[in-house]
Scaffold this active site. Structure first.
Site, short mmCIF file in Angstrom:
data_model
loop_
_atom_site.label_atom_id
_atom_site.label_comp_id
_atom_site.label_asym_id
_atom_site.label_seq_id
_atom_site.Cartn_x
_atom_site.Cartn_y
_atom_site.Cartn_z
N CYS A 59 8.02 1.95 -1.98
CA CYS A 59 6.98 1.42 -1.11
C CYS A 59 7.61 0.60 0.00
O CYS A 59 8.59 -0.08 -0.25
CB CYS A 59 5.99 0.57 -1.90
SG CYS A 59 4.49 1.49 -2.29
N PRO A 60 7.08 0.76 1.18
CA PRO A 60 5.77 1.30 1.52
C PRO A 60 5.77 2.79 1.85
O PRO A 60 4.75 3.32 2.28
CB PRO A 60 5.36 0.48 2.73
CG PRO A 60 6.64 0.23 3.44
CD PRO A 60 7.67 0.07 2.33
#
Length: 72
Positions: free
Chosen positions: A11-12
């Site tokens: 992530c992201p």
């Protein structure tokens, strides 16, 4: 159904790729997202619900998560 394999990304990035792919779909089309990122296991379903998309299925298998999202 369209597929997005975001395994191996942290992530992201899995959420970014999910947003990008959903934007390309027409209403009613489905996207299957595969991820193994622990954070994405929460952020992808949460983002989908917040933006009015339907979570058709969530399935965990070991460290992998599969989320099927129907665009609304």
């Amino acid at each position: 159904m369209y597929k997005l394999d975001a395994r191996g990304r942290v992530c992201p990035l899995p959420l970014f790729y999910t947003k990008k792919k959903i934007d390309e779909l027409k209403t009613g089309e489905e996207l299957e997202v595969l991820t193994d990122d622990a954070t994405a296991k929460n952020t992808i379903p949460q983002w989908s619900r917040e933006h009015g998309h339907e979570i058709v299925k969530i399935e965990e298998s070991g460290s992998d998560l599969t989320v099927i999202i129907r665009k609304h």
